[in-house]
Design an enzyme around this catalytic site. Structure first.
Site, mmCIF file in Angstrom:
data_model
loop_
_atom_site.group_PDB
_atom_site.id
_atom_site.type_symbol
_atom_site.label_atom_id
_atom_site.label_comp_id
_atom_site.label_asym_id
_atom_site.label_seq_id
_atom_site.Cartn_x
_atom_site.Cartn_y
_atom_site.Cartn_z
ATOM 1 N N PRO A 117 -9.974 -0.127 -3.289
ATOM 2 C CA PRO A 117 -10.360 1.169 -3.856
ATOM 3 C C PRO A 117 -10.191 1.271 -5.372
ATOM 4 O O PRO A 117 -10.834 2.087 -6.015
ATOM 5 C CB PRO A 117 -9.427 2.165 -3.151
ATOM 6 N N ASP A 176 -3.529 -2.868 -7.888
ATOM 7 C CA ASP A 176 -4.213 -4.103 -8.276
ATOM 8 C C ASP A 176 -5.743 -3.921 -8.240
ATOM 9 O O ASP A 176 -6.248 -3.077 -7.508
ATOM 10 C CB ASP A 176 -3.831 -5.242 -7.305
ATOM 11 N N ASP A 205 -2.523 3.981 -14.609
ATOM 12 C CA ASP A 205 -1.466 3.303 -13.837
ATOM 13 C C ASP A 205 -1.995 3.092 -12.421
ATOM 14 O O ASP A 205 -1.649 3.821 -11.494
ATOM 15 C CB ASP A 205 -0.201 4.176 -13.842
HETATM 16 N N1 AG3 Z 1 1.052 0.100 -10.603
HETATM 17 C C1 AG3 Z 1 0.776 -1.316 -10.726
HETATM 18 C C2 AG3 Z 1 1.153 -2.049 -9.491
HETATM 19 C C3 AG3 Z 1 0.689 -3.464 -9.445
HETATM 20 C C4 AG3 Z 1 1.576 -4.254 -8.547
HETATM 21 N N2 AG3 Z 1 0.962 -5.457 -8.096
HETATM 22 C C5 AG3 Z 1 1.548 -6.282 -7.224
HETATM 23 N N3 AG3 Z 1 2.786 -6.111 -6.846
HETATM 24 N N4 AG3 Z 1 0.843 -7.264 -6.739
HETATM 25 C C6 AG3 Z 1 2.391 0.460 -10.350
HETATM 26 C C7 AG3 Z 1 2.625 1.895 -10.142
HETATM 27 C C8 AG3 Z 1 3.949 2.291 -10.674
HETATM 28 N N5 AG3 Z 1 3.928 3.585 -11.225
#
Ligand code: AG3
Length: 293
Positions: free
Chosen positions: A161, A157, A154
């Site tokens: 990093p 983007d 998870d």
């Molecule tokens: N992880 C993926 C977030 C990607 C969002 N991208 C964007 N808004 N451009 C999310 C973490 C949630 N646990």
């Protein structure tokens, strides 16, 4: 007052969310973390001005990134979550009666602020089965040996990093960290805006895992709304649920699980571009491949 938070989602595209206040803004050694109160989406977590999650739509992402690989495995007991310091994925993983969940998050401040301001998302982080480790996910995965049934990446983007979490070498380490019938998933962004990233990731995963595939779901706050998840599996077909999840989900269902692998034609072309169907290994209508020849 009329205050709006704006994310630059893609070249020429911005999304704005009306905010009523900033609960906390913190600069860690990795990024700027902000939790805001919004008018329509509840509380919202951003990292370097990129929306990670909101109370209102988080279930769409957390259920789909978790329940597809978890239900594709007949009996997941030991699970690793890489990133996901807000705890949303861990909360969903615990619905599966697992014995242990390791959460490896690089930035302690994300965990801390999520616990403080986003209790409905982070509450599972204090469960005794959950072990939160503040360390580099790449290193932690490299050091793990055949320990996990399911690994869920998870990440943020695929820029800055996080790029290492989309590299072939990382997927090799994941293969080593999984048990003999293990399965992994990584969020791979918008098929509309990140087609090249998805193609690259799939090509790498396909070299390493006998079964691989791409599935999609809708996340209202993310660029384009349509989101992709890439799976790699040693044995089990990721597109087939092996168990029913009886807990009340709001997005995931066994029908959605199967349907998520039916890709819009433009996404299917990205998958095919990564070589998934070129040797006849993949079905013509879906994103999951069968056995590698
Ligand atoms: N992880 C993926 C977030 C990607 C969002 N991208 C964007 N808004 N451009 C999310 C973490 C949630 N646990």
């Amino acid at each position: 007052m009329d205050v709006w938070f704006t994310e630059n989602q893609a070249s020429g595209l911005r999304i704005s969310v009306q905010v009523t206040g900033v609960l906390e803004r913190r600069k860690s050694s990795y990024q700027e973390i902000v939790v805001t109160e919004t008018t329509g989406f509840g509380r919202m977590l951003t990292l370097d001005d990129v929306v990670q999650t909101t109370e209102r739509d988080e279930f769409t992402y957390h259920e789909m990134i978790c329940h597809v690989p978890m239900c594709a495995h007949p009996s997941p007991k030991c699970v690793l979550v890489v990133g996901g310091g807000d705890g949303g994925v861990v909360r969903e993983v615990l619905r599966h009666g697992v014995e242990r969940v390791d959460l490896v998050e690089i930035d302690e401040a994300v965990v801390e602020l999520s616990k403080k301001y986003l209790p409905t998302i982070s509450s599972a982080l204090t469960d005794p089965r959950v072990h939160v480790r503040i360390e580099d996910g790449i290193k932690a995965v490299r050091e793990a040996r055949s320990e996990y049934d399911v690994i869920i990446v998870d990440s943020t983007d695929p820029v800055g990093p996080a790029v290492g979490l989309f590299a072939e070498e990382f997927f090799r380490s994941i293969h080593g960290a999984l048990r003999d019938d293990g399965i992994f998933v990584a969020q791979t962004g918008s098929p509309f805006y990140f087609a090249e990233v998805i193609g690259g990731v799939l090509a790498g995963v396909r070299k390493i895992f006998p079964r691989s595939g791409l599935y999609v779901g809708c996340v209202p706050m993310y660029p384009g709304g349509l989101w992709s998840y890439t799976v790699g599996s040693k044995v089990h077909d990721p597109s087939v649920p092996k168990r029913r999840l009886d807990a009340g989900t709001r997005y995931y269902s066994p029908e959605v699980h199967t349907a998520a692998f039916a890709l819009p034609a433009f996404v299917k072309r990205v998958v095919e571009g990564a070589g998934l169907s070129s040797d006849g290994a993949g079905p013509a209508t879906g994103g999951a491949t069968g056995e590698k020849p």
